[in-house]
Design a protein around this motif. Structure first.
Motif, mmCIF file in Angstrom:
data_model
loop_
_atom_site.group_PDB
_atom_site.id
_atom_site.type_symbol
_atom_site.label_atom_id
_atom_site.label_comp_id
_atom_site.label_asym_id
_atom_site.label_seq_id
_atom_site.Cartn_x
_atom_site.Cartn_y
_atom_site.Cartn_z
ATOM 1 N N GLN A 1 0.836 -1.203 0.000
ATOM 2 C CA GLN A 1 0.000 0.000 0.000
ATOM 3 C C GLN A 1 0.871 1.253 0.000
ATOM 4 O O GLN A 1 0.581 2.227 -0.702
ATOM 5 N N ASP A 2 1.954 1.213 0.784
ATOM 6 C CA ASP A 2 2.882 2.345 0.810
ATOM 7 C C ASP A 2 3.542 2.543 -0.561
ATOM 8 O O ASP A 2 3.726 3.673 -1.020
ATOM 9 N N THR B 1 1.093 4.284 -2.848
ATOM 10 C CA THR B 1 0.914 5.685 -2.461
ATOM 11 C C THR B 1 2.072 6.542 -2.953
ATOM 12 O O THR B 1 1.875 7.612 -3.543
ATOM 13 N N HIS B 2 3.293 6.072 -2.735
ATOM 14 C CA HIS B 2 4.468 6.845 -3.148
ATOM 15 C C HIS B 2 4.616 6.868 -4.670
ATOM 16 O O HIS B 2 5.109 7.852 -5.234
ATOM 17 N N ASP C 1 11.445 8.134 -0.895
ATOM 18 C CA ASP C 1 10.317 7.521 -0.194
ATOM 19 C C ASP C 1 9.795 6.307 -0.967
ATOM 20 O O ASP C 1 9.469 5.271 -0.369
ATOM 21 N N ALA D 1 9.994 2.390 0.331
ATOM 22 C CA ALA D 1 8.811 1.531 0.400
ATOM 23 C C ALA D 1 9.060 0.219 -0.326
ATOM 24 O O ALA D 1 8.676 -0.860 0.156
#
Length: 608
Positions: free
Chosen positions: A213-214, A217-218, A255, A259
């Motif tokens: 999920q991270d 998002t990134h 980021d 991830a």
């Protein structure tokens, strides 16, 4: 369309029920149900793929069993003809397994591509229905991520995920069954490792789901940043911001990298643990088998087949973890996609729309209030009337609410208070299609699509002939520069008209509006970005375009609207003055001040 809407409402109700149940995995269950909707039309192909996969899952586990037979029944007894027959049987199983792999791969890929095609169509259809407010608050890069990366993750799951998981699970059952058939004691030793493996797998599942999920998002942030900065690269370079923007990109990229590294970390622990458990199981089997062989309680063929079964048993489990990786990525992507498809910020169409065949009388704004956010009112108690055939101009400083009036009239935004009517019918009761056939808008920022000049000009009227296009271009004065382009009307326009001047794009927008032939013409700052020569061309073209047509003109340059039948002067969302050019100059109010600001040579007109 009605059926589709009812189906969507049904899915939303299911989701609400699952979420309210509070059960773990409820959301995943809902997502899988939604996905099955896209697979259902291809249930014949799906049934064939599942059937071949389930039947073919027995082929792999048969190999160690045939190896046992070959060693114990033929090699040990020196039966060469029998060994040849069993070898041919093994070869046949290997060939059948290859055919099974080819067929299931082709079928699953076909199902995945067909399902994803329909999903992409649904996403694009839904995006076209969403209001402009939705796009105001959602970056383009995020939406691109939904329609590309997230959809591809779903494609991977549909193509090589679910059916393969079913095959792997069935293969595990076949393996365990044959192992029990051969020797139940050795089977229990192998299965003793299974609880520890399940614990490791469930722990891995929990951690990697959050990590994926991270990652998504990134990735959306990264795509958004790229899209904005590629579109605005000229601004970055003009203000010498390359270094600082590079640092921002570096932080977002870090980021995204971190991830991904987290997911790699979890996999780097999980796979060695599975290998270690497999090696422990093999070691225990060999140790216990050695003891039993010393007592002549076990044959060599059983031992060799069990060693093969151990690796064969843990391989589907490893495959399941790989498929679980695909599944987790797809579930995270599906959640984002279905959130987008469930977005309700759409322009609501009336259930029983009123039909207006032609514009006959007037447009009336009555006590209209509008705010983009909360109660930060852009329009305040705005009232005015535009009668059929009138040329009405709206002027005022930037932020006075001029363009907002146009956005409301064309139903790009809905006003919060008051009413807007056309011939006495509230525009909320008129369908978008009906309304926009009557209202044609030439925006300040002209947008051109990639394609030919001809395709862009015919955008609002696909069936228009080449002769009509050329005639409209001649009327506007665009034909002259179009014929100078390589390929003239077949000239390929690059993204958003790159390579064409602002004036040329404005002229093309005028041709497009002329071909659209609306009864109500709206010009939103249509000459604000052009030079004097092009402005003269546009002025001449607009005079022809507005002839016998109701027109609403938004303008900064007061020289372009002096012949308007009525001029509305706005200030901070309020109509301050209304009248003709001469009447407003005589009043010496806000319009008079604006006029003097743009024409300082007329300062002698001042008497105050």
């Amino acid at each position: 369309m009605r059926t589709r809407n009812n189906r969507d409402e049904s899915f939303q109700q299911q989701k609400d029920e699952l979420l309210s149940s509070g059960k773990k995995g409820s959301v995943d269950t809902y997502i899988v149900r939604r996905l099955l909707r896209y697979v259902k039309p291809y249930r014949g192909l799906l049934a064939a793929a599942i059937g071949i996969t389930l039947v073919g899952s027995a082929l792999g586990p048969l190999r160690p069993y045939i190896t046992k037979l070959a060693i114990d029944d033929y090699v040990a007894k020196g039966d060469i003809p029998g060994l040849a027959l069993v070898s041919l049987a093994l070869l046949g199983i290997i060939l059948l397994d290859g055919v099974k792999q080819y067929t299931t791969t082709w079928l699953t890929q076909l199902i995945g591509q067909k399902a994803v095609l329909n999903l992409r169509m649904d996403i694009f259809r839904h995006l076209q229905k969403l209001s402009i407010r939705f796009y105001d608050r959602n970056p383009i890069g995020r939406l691109i991520t939904r329609t590309t990366n997230d959809v591809e993750a779903l494609n991977e799951m549909l193509s090589s995920g679910i059916i393969t998981i079913m095959g792997d699970i069935m293969q595990v059952f076949f393996i365990v069954g044959l192992m029990f058939w051969i020797d139940w004691q050795l089977t229990l030793i192998v299965l003793a490792i299974l609880p520890l493996m399940l614990y490791v797998t469930l722990t891995f599942k929990k951690r990697v789901r959050v990590a994926f999920q991270d990652v998504r998002t990134h990735l959306a942030r990264l795509n958004t940043f790229f899209q904005e900065h590629i579109s605005g690269m000229n601004i970055v370079q003009l203000f010498d911001r390359q270094g600082s923007e590079y640092d921002k990109h570096s932080a977002i990229n870090r980021d995204y990298r971190d991830a991904n590294v987290r997911t790699v970390f979890y996999f780097s622990i999980y796979y060695p643990l599975i290998e270690l458990l497999s090696a422990i199981a093999a070691g225990l089997v060999i140790w216990y088998s050695g003891i039993r062989m010393l007592d002549a309680d076990l044959t060599l063929g059983v031992v060799i087949s069990f060693v093969q079964y151990i690796w064969l048993f843990f391989r589907p489990l490893q495959h399941l973890s790989d498929r679980f990786n695909v599944l987790q990525t797809a579930l995270a992507s599906s959640d984002r996609i279905f959130r987008l498809l469930e977005e309700t910020d759409t322009v609501r169409e009336p259930t029983e729309p009123a039909r207006i065949d032609s514009f006959r009388e007037e447009i009336r704004f009555s006590n209209v209030w509008f705010a983009y956010n909360g109660e930060n009112w852009i329009l305040k108690d705005t009232s005015f009337t535009v009668r059929r055939g009138e040329k009405v101009a709206i002027v005022g400083a930037t932020g006075s609410g001029k363009t907002t009036v146009i956005n409301i009239l064309s139903k790009l935004y809905r006003h919060q208070k008051g009413s807007v009517t056309i011939d006495g019918t509230n525009i909320g009761n008129i369908s978008e299609k009906n309304l926009r056939k009557m209202v044609g808008v030439v925006m300040q920022d002209v947008f051109l699509f990639s394609g030919t000049i001809r395709e862009n000009l015919a955008f609002g009227k696909p069936g228009v002939t080449d002769e009509e296009i050329r005639e409209a271009a001649k009327i506007v004065g665009a034909d002259r520069f179009i014929r100078k382009l390589p390929g003239n009307y077949d000239y390929r326009v690059r993204e958003n008209g790159t390579g064409l001047s602002a004036g040329q794009k404005q002229l093309l927008a005028f041709v497009r509006a002329l071909l659209y032939n609306p009864e109500i013409l709206v010009l939103d700052e249509a000459t604000s970005s052009v030079d004097t020569e092009t402005e003269q061309l546009i002025d001449a073209a607009t005079a022809k375009l507005m002839k016998n047509r109701t027109s609403v003109i938004i303008a900064h340059r007061l020289s372009t609207i002096q012949r308007a039948d009525k001029i509305i002067v706005m200030h901070k969302g309020v109509i301050r003055e209304t009248g003709t050019h001469q009447e407003l100059l005589t009043e010496k109010g806000l319009y008079y001040k604006l006029y003097l600001m743009q024409h300082p040579e007329k300062m002698h007109l001042r008497t105050d």
